[in-house]
Design an enzyme around this catalytic site. Sequence first.
Site, PDB file in Angstrom:
ATOM      1  N   ASP A  58       0.624  -1.152   0.060  1.00 13.68           N
ATOM      2  CA  ASP A  58      -0.105   0.018  -0.074  1.00 13.68           C
ATOM      3  C   ASP A  58       0.995   1.285   0.034  1.00 13.68           C
ATOM      4  O   ASP A  58       1.969   1.416   0.664  1.00 13.68           O
ATOM      5  CB  ASP A  58      -0.900   0.007   1.263  1.00 13.68           C
ATOM      6  CG  ASP A  58      -1.891   1.146   1.093  1.00 13.68           C
ATOM      7  OD1 ASP A  58      -3.016   0.958   0.634  1.00 13.68           O
ATOM      8  OD2 ASP A  58      -1.649   2.295   1.720  1.00 13.68           O
ATOM      9  N   ASN A  98      -2.640  13.085  -3.437  1.00  5.78           N
ATOM     10  CA  ASN A  98      -3.920  13.605  -4.233  1.00  5.78           C
ATOM     11  C   ASN A  98      -4.454  14.897  -3.739  1.00  5.78           C
ATOM     12  O   ASN A  98      -4.691  15.928  -4.594  1.00  5.78           O
ATOM     13  CB  ASN A  98      -4.908  12.423  -4.243  1.00  5.78           C
ATOM     14  CG  ASN A  98      -4.755  11.483  -5.251  1.00  5.78           C
ATOM     15  OD1 ASN A  98      -3.795  11.547  -6.223  1.00  5.78           O
ATOM     16  ND2 ASN A  98      -5.485  10.344  -5.053  1.00  5.78           N
ATOM     17  N   ASP A 110      -1.488   9.749 -10.254  1.00  5.50           N
ATOM     18  CA  ASP A 110      -1.504   8.461 -11.179  1.00  5.50           C
ATOM     19  C   ASP A 110      -0.004   8.595 -11.485  1.00  5.50           C
ATOM     20  O   ASP A 110       0.296   7.335 -11.561  1.00  5.50           O
ATOM     21  CB  ASP A 110      -2.177   9.000 -12.268  1.00  5.50           C
ATOM     22  CG  ASP A 110      -3.666   9.085 -12.550  1.00  5.50           C
ATOM     23  OD1 ASP A 110      -4.284   8.411 -11.362  1.00  5.50           O
ATOM     24  OD2 ASP A 110      -4.223   9.803 -13.207  1.00  5.50           O
ATOM     25  N   GLU A 132      -4.694   2.293  -4.289  1.00  3.58           N
ATOM     26  CA  GLU A 132      -3.453   2.378  -4.048  1.00  3.58           C
ATOM     27  C   GLU A 132      -2.611   1.083  -3.500  1.00  3.58           C
ATOM     28  O   GLU A 132      -1.439   1.037  -3.168  1.00  3.58           O
ATOM     29  CB  GLU A 132      -2.823   3.640  -3.030  1.00  3.58           C
ATOM     30  CG  GLU A 132      -3.323   3.462  -1.554  1.00  3.58           C
ATOM     31  CD  GLU A 132      -4.690   3.993  -1.423  1.00  3.58           C
ATOM     32  OE1 GLU A 132      -4.908   4.277  -0.290  1.00  3.58           O
ATOM     33  OE2 GLU A 132      -5.479   3.989  -2.537  1.00  3.58           O
TER      34      GLU A 132
END
Length: 392
Positions: free
Chosen positions: A248, A256, A265, A290
Amino acid sequence: MSLRQIPLLSPVQRELVFLSPYLALAVGLGLSLAFNRGRVFFALLLLGLFHLVTRHYLLIGATGYTPSAIYHCFCFLLPINLLLLSFMAERGIFTHAGRLRMSFIAIQLIAVYWIVRFRVDYSAVPELLSHPIVKSPFLEGLGLPQPAVVLFVVAGVLIAVRVLKRCSPIEVALFGTLIAIGISCDRIAADFTPTLFTAAAAVLLSIGVLQDSHSMAFTDELTALPSRRALNEQIMGLGRRYVVAMIDVDHFKGFNDTYGHDVGDQVLKLVGAKIRLTKGGGKAYRYGGEEFTIIFPGKTVGEVLPHLEELRETIQDYQLKLRGKDRPQEEETGRKRRSEAGGSAETVSVTVSIGVAASGDQRTAPEEALRMADKALYQAKKRGRNQVAVHR
């Protein structure tokens, strides 16, 4: 069976040979409609038109005004259209872009009809296409005029470059279709060659649709890793000994919120690329969001831990240069621009937490191993992130 053996078939079998293009075209058109693949749909339309014209006007070759006009028009238009379809983005069939492409094909058909119907003086066209470029015994033995050969070769090289860059099943199918049409045009008067190669091209396009749809269903578009659906299928075939690693990205929501989804991304692409290169015989998947998963068949925790630690350190030490909004589309151009910019570009670093679980001696079910690895991942995050935790 070779082409020479086809005349030896029974009348019923030969009739099936002549029907094969129609069956293959029908299947291909049905698949392209079902999966909304516009490029394949229009390629099949062109292929179907070529077959109908061949059967009705070119059975004895390009002799006479009408057959000659149609033959030379198709020799010129088919490779150009296939080349354009290869470089066009997928935009569906019954969309605005699809209607424009349909109109483009219709305009070409109207132009060919106008030339044939009103017997337009097009003598310059066959003269141009038939004029020898070089003197070669091999080229002189071809039925396809030399300029048309050059046109097919140029289109083939450009589509081949596209295939190497994208590795897309549809580009591969279009490349095969171009070859099949080139052979058909070269042996246009042969009894079975155009028929069989048209059917082969339609089959290739159908396979391209199926492979492309399979890739979309089982491959994550962003990272190009196999998706969770692929993982769910693969874990059913694992043996009694394997290791599962759940990975993770730490503080991903913060990336973000701070830098935007484009940077998020980029982070996922980076992590996916590094995970793909993990040593130790594991196979990586994008689990969702993620999260990523690596399956190590036939391994123990002790065997894979050094490789997972190496992966964690590799991601931790990597400095990701943020790309601006004006970044070029071509990756090579982007790398050159970033190297010219030197250290001026803003960089960020990311870390990952990893949870590991093994199948154990009790033949742990794969779903249970995934849950155990997920629990270990939670422990790694609880202890401060950027570390590997093993389920005990």
